[in-house]
Design an enzyme around this catalytic site. Structure first.
Site, PDB file in Angstrom:
ATOM      1  N   LYS A   7     -19.959  -9.227   2.374  1.00 18.48           N
ATOM      2  CA  LYS A   7     -20.680  -8.209   2.996  1.00 18.48           C
ATOM      3  C   LYS A   7     -20.108  -7.606   4.283  1.00 18.48           C
ATOM      4  O   LYS A   7     -19.528  -8.559   5.083  1.00 18.48           O
ATOM      5  CB  LYS A   7     -22.165  -9.001   3.729  1.00 18.48           C
TER       6      LYS A   7
ATOM      7  N   GLY B 207     -36.731   0.352   4.537  1.00 12.76           N
ATOM      8  CA  GLY B 207     -36.099   1.156   5.385  1.00 12.76           C
ATOM      9  C   GLY B 207     -35.850   2.667   4.881  1.00 12.76           C
ATOM     10  O   GLY B 207     -36.655   2.942   3.896  1.00 12.76           O
TER      11      GLY B 207
ATOM     12  N   LYS C  67      -0.553   3.560   7.304  1.00 16.82           N
ATOM     13  CA  LYS C  67      -1.407   2.341   7.615  1.00 16.82           C
ATOM     14  C   LYS C  67      -0.645   1.324   7.589  1.00 16.82           C
ATOM     15  O   LYS C  67      -0.856   0.171   8.257  1.00 16.82           O
ATOM     16  CB  LYS C  67      -2.350   2.189   6.444  1.00 16.82           C
TER      17      LYS C  67
ATOM     18  N   ASP D 167       0.788  -1.180  -0.025  1.00 14.94           N
ATOM     19  CA  ASP D 167       0.058   0.030   0.154  1.00 14.94           C
ATOM     20  C   ASP D 167       0.948   1.113  -0.083  1.00 14.94           C
ATOM     21  O   ASP D 167       2.048   1.146   0.650  1.00 14.94           O
ATOM     22  CB  ASP D 167      -0.926  -0.035   1.127  1.00 14.94           C
TER      23      ASP D 167
ATOM     24  N   CYS E 183     -20.730  -0.283  -1.959  1.00 13.18           N
ATOM     25  CA  CYS E 183     -20.943  -1.083  -3.009  1.00 13.18           C
ATOM     26  C   CYS E 183     -22.378  -0.817  -3.720  1.00 13.18           C
ATOM     27  O   CYS E 183     -22.223  -0.561  -5.022  1.00 13.18           O
ATOM     28  CB  CYS E 183     -21.035  -2.625  -2.730  1.00 13.18           C
TER      29      CYS E 183
END
Length: 446
Positions: A157, A259, A35, A30, A266
């Site tokens: 997810k 909702g 990080k 990276d 995404c």
């Protein structure tokens, strides 16, 4: 196997950690030195349940390492994963500059054949662009080396990404190369012991599969939100309707919860990107455009309900807000409904007292020291001196609150529930004005 992963964002870090956990030798690259330094110390840049101990263990045993040295990364792995971001461009299309920059980096340093794997969510045709970029750089170097560009989209997810990686529903691989197919089969063998989850196809089909999956799920959500709006106008209860249609096995119960709109990294981005792709080939994707339009409108409902209750005058009001992240089990606030609500409230002259179990730091990072925002330590603290309560995220700790405590703290007995956590009749009996999503007579239509 020796694997290099370019990009230590959400997808790259989770994928790298899980590959290392089954014994692969993974080096993450990276450009962000801080990080990389933090990860070497065990400081994880994202909140994802179960990820921290895996990163700590694999780092400790030497199977997961981090660097900013791109040349070392290219030298390390036979398999080179591209897992950098593809942020939306000004027109909503996916920006491929980071993907192509990594492709150029790999081609600039490679000294042996490589498998280059697109893990980032990329538009159809990206593999061709990566192939062209690598071939161009190799030609400029006057070097002839074999390479294969493979599409291997992620289906993670947020909040369940570790399990999705460890026990994937499917592993989609796009390639026309037998060598690449064999390499990917070997890489994912530890995840295929129970049954074969590998699905091989051509590269463009693999690229489209990722977009099609997310757009299908987004469509289900927008469909239910459309139905919830009809339910409000027709005096029906969308929760009863949800149970009625979910019992049909062809429909099922997943992703049919009405909702205050979907968010995250995404669904919004991928729907917009596929719409732009369609426009680029002169096709009008009417359904996808409607999905996006319904979602944008749905994110306005919470503010409209509050405005309706207060007669259009929110100036000087203080709103308690429960939930900042776009969904539970994550600190991600990208495209979150809470952001649309807060910004509208501030524009109307209202204040916000907000609590979220994980997204407080992220909210602070995004909004800084806005005077009209107070981030508080508990959900009860958010209620003190507030005029109304809004629920934006369905965290489990919001599901069974003490309504007497809520009533005693709020100046007005009004709850705007963007996730239908509560029973309208119970709230009405307790003296609340309750605005759910599509809850029939319990909702004052706005």
């Amino acid at each position: 196997m020796k694997v290099t992963v370019f990009g230590i964002g959400y997808v790259g870090l989770v994928q790298a950690a899980i590959l290392a956990s089954v014994g692969h030798d993974v080096l993450c690259v990276d450009v962000d030195q801080s990080k990389v330094d933090n990860l070497k110390k065990g400081i994880i840049p994202i909140y994802e349940p179960g990820l921290t101990p895996i990163v700590e263990e694999t780092t400790k045993n030497g199977l997961l390492n981090f660097t900013t040295d791109a040349a070392a990364g290219v030298a390390h792995g036979k398999l080179q994963f591209i897992a950098v971001g593809t942020p939306p461009d000004e027109d909503g299309s996916a920006d491929l500059k980071y993907v192509l920059a990594v492709a150029e980096t790999i081609a600039s340093h490679m000294e042996e054949p490589k498998f280059i794997i697109d893990k980032s969510t990329v538009p159809v045709g990206t593999a061709d662009k990566v192939t062209a970029k690598v071939a161009q750089v190799l030609a400029e170097r006057n070097v002839k080396l074999e390479f294969n560009v493979v599409s291997n989209p992620e289906f993670l997810k947020e909040g369940a990404a570790v399990n999705d990686c460890m026990r994937p529903d499917r592993i989609v691989v796009g390639t026309d190369s037998q060598a690449a197919r064999d390499a990917m089969t070997e890489l994912y063998a530890p995840f295929n012991r129970n049954h074969d989850r590998m699905i091989f196809m051509d590269v463009r089909s693999a690229e489209l599969t990722k977009y099609a999956a997310n757009c299908m799920l987004a469509t289900k959500i927008s469909f239910m939100n459309e139905m919830s709006n009809l339910a409000e106008l027709l005096g029906a209860d969308i929760e009863a309707v949800r149970h009625g249609i979910g019992s049909d096995t062809r429909i099922g119960y997943q992703f049919i919860y009405p909702g205050c709109g979907y968010g995250g990294s995404c669904f919004p981005k991928d729907v917009q990107a596929l719409v732009r792709t369609a426009h680029g080939i002169e096709y009008q994707p009417a359904l996808l455009e409607a999905v996006e339009s319904v979602n944008a409108a749905q994110k306005q409902k919470l503010f409209k309900n509050l405005s309706h209750y207060f007669g259009g005058d929110l100036k000087g009001k203080t709103i308690a807000l429960w939930g900042l992240s776009f969904k539970p089990q994550t600190d991600d606030m990208r495209e979150a409904s809470s952001r649309v609500l807060m910004e509208a409230l501030w524009q109307a002259g209202a204040r916000v007292q907000a609590f979220d179990p994980e997204a407080m730091e992220e909210c602070q990072r995004i909004y800084g020291d806005i005077e009209q925002l107070a981030l508080v330590g508990t959900k009860e603290s958010a209620l003190k001196g507030a005029d109304a309560l809004v629920i934006c995220t369905e965290w489990s700790q919001f599901r069974a609150p003490d309504f007497d405590v809520i009533a005693s703290n709020l100046t007005y007995p009004v709850i705007v529930d963007g996730r239908n956590l509560y029973d309208p009749k119970l709230l009405k009996d307790k003296g609340f004005v309750y605005y759910g999503i599509g809850r029939g007579e319990s909702v004052q239509v706005v």
